[in-house]
Write a protein that holds these residues in place. Structure first.
Motif, PDB file in Angstrom:
ATOM      1  N   ALA A 100       0.819  -1.220   0.000  1.00  0.00           N
ATOM      2  CA  ALA A 100       0.000   0.000   0.000  1.00  0.00           C
ATOM      3  C   ALA A 100       0.851   1.268   0.000  1.00  0.00           C
ATOM      4  O   ALA A 100       0.400   2.318   0.454  1.00  0.00           O
ATOM      5  CB  ALA A 100      -0.921  -0.006   1.218  1.00  0.00           C
ATOM      6  N   LYS A 101       2.072   1.184  -0.516  1.00  0.00           N
ATOM      7  CA  LYS A 101       2.979   2.333  -0.466  1.00  0.00           C
ATOM      8  C   LYS A 101       2.462   3.534  -1.257  1.00  0.00           C
ATOM      9  O   LYS A 101       2.777   4.674  -0.932  1.00  0.00           O
ATOM     10  CB  LYS A 101       4.369   1.932  -0.965  1.00  0.00           C
ATOM     11  N   GLN A 102       1.649   3.269  -2.274  1.00  0.00           N
ATOM     12  CA  GLN A 102       1.097   4.383  -3.054  1.00  0.00           C
ATOM     13  C   GLN A 102       0.148   5.242  -2.226  1.00  0.00           C
ATOM     14  O   GLN A 102      -0.017   6.431  -2.492  1.00  0.00           O
ATOM     15  CB  GLN A 102       0.362   3.843  -4.280  1.00  0.00           C
ATOM     16  N   TYR A 103      -0.473   4.640  -1.211  1.00  0.00           N
ATOM     17  CA  TYR A 103      -1.373   5.388  -0.332  1.00  0.00           C
ATOM     18  C   TYR A 103      -0.617   6.041   0.823  1.00  0.00           C
ATOM     19  O   TYR A 103      -1.064   7.050   1.371  1.00  0.00           O
ATOM     20  CB  TYR A 103      -2.460   4.471   0.222  1.00  0.00           C
ATOM     21  N   LEU A 104       0.529   5.471   1.194  1.00  0.00           N
ATOM     22  CA  LEU A 104       1.313   6.023   2.293  1.00  0.00           C
ATOM     23  C   LEU A 104       2.149   7.218   1.862  1.00  0.00           C
ATOM     24  O   LEU A 104       2.663   7.943   2.715  1.00  0.00           O
ATOM     25  CB  LEU A 104       2.229   4.940   2.873  1.00  0.00           C
ATOM     26  N   VAL A 105       2.283   7.430   0.561  1.00  0.00           N
ATOM     27  CA  VAL A 105       3.054   8.572   0.068  1.00  0.00           C
ATOM     28  C   VAL A 105       2.386   9.879   0.473  1.00  0.00           C
ATOM     29  O   VAL A 105       3.040  10.853   0.858  1.00  0.00           O
ATOM     30  CB  VAL A 105       3.213   8.492  -1.467  1.00  0.00           C
ATOM     31  N   THR A 106       1.053   9.902   0.413  1.00  0.00           N
ATOM     32  CA  THR A 106       0.317  11.124   0.757  1.00  0.00           C
ATOM     33  C   THR A 106       0.265  11.370   2.262  1.00  0.00           C
ATOM     34  O   THR A 106       0.044  12.492   2.702  1.00  0.00           O
ATOM     35  CB  THR A 106      -1.117  11.045   0.214  1.00  0.00           C
ATOM     36  N   GLY A 107       0.466  10.333   3.052  1.00  0.00           N
ATOM     37  CA  GLY A 107       0.440  10.489   4.507  1.00  0.00           C
ATOM     38  C   GLY A 107       0.285   9.144   5.198  1.00  0.00           C
ATOM     39  O   GLY A 107      -0.495   8.307   4.753  1.00  0.00           O
ATOM     40  N   VAL A 108       1.041   8.965   6.285  1.00  0.00           N
ATOM     41  CA  VAL A 108       0.971   7.713   7.049  1.00  0.00           C
ATOM     42  C   VAL A 108      -0.127   7.854   8.103  1.00  0.00           C
ATOM     43  O   VAL A 108      -0.146   8.840   8.836  1.00  0.00           O
ATOM     44  CB  VAL A 108       2.319   7.406   7.728  1.00  0.00           C
ATOM     45  N   PRO A 109      -1.054   6.913   8.179  1.00  0.00           N
ATOM     46  CA  PRO A 109      -2.110   6.990   9.198  1.00  0.00           C
ATOM     47  C   PRO A 109      -1.519   7.084  10.596  1.00  0.00           C
ATOM     48  O   PRO A 109      -0.531   6.419  10.917  1.00  0.00           O
ATOM     49  CB  PRO A 109      -2.877   5.675   9.006  1.00  0.00           C
ATOM     50  N   ARG A 110      -2.127   7.895  11.424  1.00  0.00           N
ATOM     51  CA  ARG A 110      -1.594   8.145  12.761  1.00  0.00           C
ATOM     52  C   ARG A 110      -1.546   6.870  13.612  1.00  0.00           C
ATOM     53  O   ARG A 110      -0.624   6.669  14.395  1.00  0.00           O
ATOM     54  CB  ARG A 110      -2.437   9.225  13.460  1.00  0.00           C
ATOM     55  N   GLN A 111      -2.552   6.030  13.465  1.00  0.00           N
ATOM     56  CA  GLN A 111      -2.563   4.794  14.245  1.00  0.00           C
ATOM     57  C   GLN A 111      -1.420   3.865  13.846  1.00  0.00           C
ATOM     58  O   GLN A 111      -0.912   3.101  14.665  1.00  0.00           O
ATOM     59  CB  GLN A 111      -3.890   4.083  14.071  1.00  0.00           C
ATOM     60  N   LEU A 112      -0.992   3.955  12.591  1.00  0.00           N
ATOM     61  CA  LEU A 112       0.135   3.157  12.126  1.00  0.00           C
ATOM     62  C   LEU A 112       1.444   3.705  12.697  1.00  0.00           C
ATOM     63  O   LEU A 112       2.320   2.936  13.120  1.00  0.00           O
ATOM     64  CB  LEU A 112       0.177   3.154  10.593  1.00  0.00           C
ATOM     65  N   VAL A 113       1.569   5.023  12.709  1.00  0.00           N
ATOM     66  CA  VAL A 113       2.751   5.655  13.304  1.00  0.00           C
ATOM     67  C   VAL A 113       2.831   5.311  14.783  1.00  0.00           C
ATOM     68  O   VAL A 113       3.895   5.011  15.331  1.00  0.00           O
ATOM     69  CB  VAL A 113       2.703   7.187  13.111  1.00  0.00           C
ATOM     70  N   ARG A 114       1.687   5.328  15.425  1.00  0.00           N
ATOM     71  CA  ARG A 114       1.636   5.055  16.862  1.00  0.00           C
ATOM     72  C   ARG A 114       2.140   3.656  17.196  1.00  0.00           C
ATOM     73  O   ARG A 114       2.906   3.469  18.144  1.00  0.00           O
ATOM     74  CB  ARG A 114       0.204   5.238  17.363  1.00  0.00           C
ATOM     75  N   VAL A 115       1.708   2.664  16.427  1.00  0.00           N
ATOM     76  CA  VAL A 115       2.118   1.298  16.733  1.00  0.00           C
ATOM     77  C   VAL A 115       3.611   1.095  16.451  1.00  0.00           C
ATOM     78  O   VAL A 115       4.275   0.303  17.133  1.00  0.00           O
ATOM     79  CB  VAL A 115       1.254   0.277  15.958  1.00  0.00           C
ATOM     80  N   LEU A 116       4.163   1.823  15.478  1.00  0.00           N
ATOM     81  CA  LEU A 116       5.604   1.744  15.230  1.00  0.00           C
ATOM     82  C   LEU A 116       6.386   2.295  16.416  1.00  0.00           C
ATOM     83  O   LEU A 116       7.407   1.720  16.830  1.00  0.00           O
ATOM     84  CB  LEU A 116       5.961   2.511  13.959  1.00  0.00           C
ATOM     85  N   VAL A 117       5.907   3.394  16.972  1.00  0.00           N
ATOM     86  CA  VAL A 117       6.539   3.979  18.161  1.00  0.00           C
ATOM     87  C   VAL A 117       6.411   3.035  19.354  1.00  0.00           C
ATOM     88  O   VAL A 117       7.365   2.813  20.106  1.00  0.00           O
ATOM     89  CB  VAL A 117       5.905   5.353  18.482  1.00  0.00           C
ATOM     90  N   GLU A 118       5.224   2.473  19.527  1.00  0.00           N
ATOM     91  CA  GLU A 118       4.988   1.563  20.644  1.00  0.00           C
ATOM     92  C   GLU A 118       5.877   0.317  20.544  1.00  0.00           C
ATOM     93  O   GLU A 118       6.438  -0.138  21.553  1.00  0.00           O
ATOM     94  CB  GLU A 118       3.517   1.145  20.675  1.00  0.00           C
ATOM     95  N   LEU A 119       6.011  -0.215  19.351  1.00  0.00           N
ATOM     96  CA  LEU A 119       6.851  -1.398  19.159  1.00  0.00           C
ATOM     97  C   LEU A 119       8.317  -1.093  19.448  1.00  0.00           C
ATOM     98  O   LEU A 119       9.023  -1.905  20.068  1.00  0.00           O
ATOM     99  CB  LEU A 119       6.710  -1.919  17.728  1.00  0.00           C
ATOM    100  N   GLU A 120       8.763   0.076  19.017  1.00  0.00           N
ATOM    101  CA  GLU A 120      10.156   0.456  19.235  1.00  0.00           C
ATOM    102  C   GLU A 120      10.452   0.585  20.731  1.00  0.00           C
ATOM    103  O   GLU A 120      11.468   0.082  21.228  1.00  0.00           O
ATOM    104  CB  GLU A 120      10.435   1.783  18.517  1.00  0.00           C
ATOM    105  N   ASP A 121       9.563   1.257  21.441  1.00  0.00           N
ATOM    106  CA  ASP A 121       9.747   1.430  22.885  1.00  0.00           C
ATOM    107  C   ASP A 121       9.593   0.104  23.626  1.00  0.00           C
ATOM    108  O   ASP A 121      10.325  -0.178  24.582  1.00  0.00           O
ATOM    109  CB  ASP A 121       8.738   2.450  23.417  1.00  0.00           C
ATOM    110  N   TYR A 122       8.624  -0.673  23.198  1.00  0.00           N
ATOM    111  CA  TYR A 122       8.358  -1.961  23.829  1.00  0.00           C
ATOM    112  C   TYR A 122       9.564  -2.898  23.695  1.00  0.00           C
ATOM    113  O   TYR A 122       9.984  -3.547  24.666  1.00  0.00           O
ATOM    114  CB  TYR A 122       7.123  -2.584  23.179  1.00  0.00           C
ATOM    115  N   ASN A 123      10.129  -2.961  22.508  1.00  0.00           N
ATOM    116  CA  ASN A 123      11.259  -3.852  22.266  1.00  0.00           C
ATOM    117  C   ASN A 123      12.483  -3.425  23.073  1.00  0.00           C
ATOM    118  O   ASN A 123      13.190  -4.263  23.653  1.00  0.00           O
ATOM    119  CB  ASN A 123      11.582  -3.860  20.777  1.00  0.00           C
ATOM    120  N   ALA A 124      12.727  -2.112  23.116  1.00  0.00           N
ATOM    121  CA  ALA A 124      13.871  -1.599  23.876  1.00  0.00           C
ATOM    122  C   ALA A 124      13.711  -1.887  25.372  1.00  0.00           C
ATOM    123  O   ALA A 124      14.679  -2.253  26.059  1.00  0.00           O
ATOM    124  CB  ALA A 124      14.020  -0.098  23.639  1.00  0.00           C
ATOM    125  N   GLU A 125      12.508  -1.748  25.863  1.00  0.00           N
ATOM    126  CA  GLU A 125      12.245  -2.005  27.284  1.00  0.00           C
ATOM    127  C   GLU A 125      12.445  -3.472  27.628  1.00  0.00           C
ATOM    128  O   GLU A 125      12.998  -3.813  28.687  1.00  0.00           O
ATOM    129  CB  GLU A 125      10.822  -1.569  27.622  1.00  0.00           C
TER     130      GLU A 125
END
Length: 220
Positions: A100-125
């Protein structure tokens, strides 16, 4: 003559009977045809109604639904601390994002950004907890270590939006955390303003009363 006319009359009556039978059969055929036409019309109407009921979703909507499904599964795996399932589910999410990269070019959904942040913090912890890491199975430990490298490589292209999210995070996708607090503040402000107005009105009333008393003393 009578026989001729009788014969003629009988033939005419026979022809009348045959014509009536033909007309009745024709009318029945017409009715049958008309019934078939009504049936086809009814079928076509039902098909059209079914087509109207069937919602046609765009590619972007289908992509968002896929993201939501993987995000829900990821959060459940994070809750269960199933690192192998997290790794597997994130691989599926990554494939969906590439698709779905053609749809993400215009903007990444906030809920998707959120889970990426959560995963990064979760894994580090989880990696910081060395004692807990030692208790993990070999498969779970490898998945946790692999997830660190996977996230580091995957999140490079989304680092800008992730940093923006960290500066202005939200509690949930459905509601803003400031709404309830704002409502309480407004209520407290309105109650304080009403109490202050009532106190000011009572003070003004007492002042008027004292003025009237002073006026009465002077007149006396």
């Amino acid at each position: 003559m009578s026989r001729f006319w009788a014969a003629g009359g009988s033939s005419e009556s026979d022809s009348d009977d045959s014509s009536s039978v033909a007309s009745s059969s024709a009318s029945s055929d017409n009715k049958g045809t008309g019934g078939g036409g009504n049936r086809w019309a009814a079928l076509s109407d039902s098909e059209s109604s079914e087509e109207e009921a069937r919602v046609v979703k765009s590619g972007k909507e289908r992509a968002i639904e896929t993201f939501q499904k993987h995000i829900k599964n990821l959060r459940q795996h994070m809750k269960d601390r199933d690192y192998y399932a997290i790794q597997t589910e994130f691989d599926e999410l990554s494939k969906a994002m590439i698709k779905a990269k053609q749809y993400l070019v215009t903007g990444v959904p906030r809920q998707l950004v959120r889970v990426l942040v959560e995963l990064e913090d979760y894994n580090a912890e989880r990696l910081k907890d060395k004692e807990q890491f030692k208790r993990l199975s070999a498969r779970q430990g490898r998945a946790l270590n692999k997830m660190k490298l996977t996230l580091k490589k995957h999140n490079k292209k989304y680092q800008v939006v992730m940093d923006a999210y960290r500066k202005n995070p939200i509690v949930s996708d459905d509601e803003d955390s400031g709404d309830n607090g704002g409502g309480d503040d407004n209520e407290s402000k309105s109650s304080s303003s009403s109490s202050s107005s009532s106190s000011s009105s009572s003070s003004s009333a007492s002042a008027k009363g004292s003025d009237s008393d002073d006026g009465g003393d002077k007149e006396g």
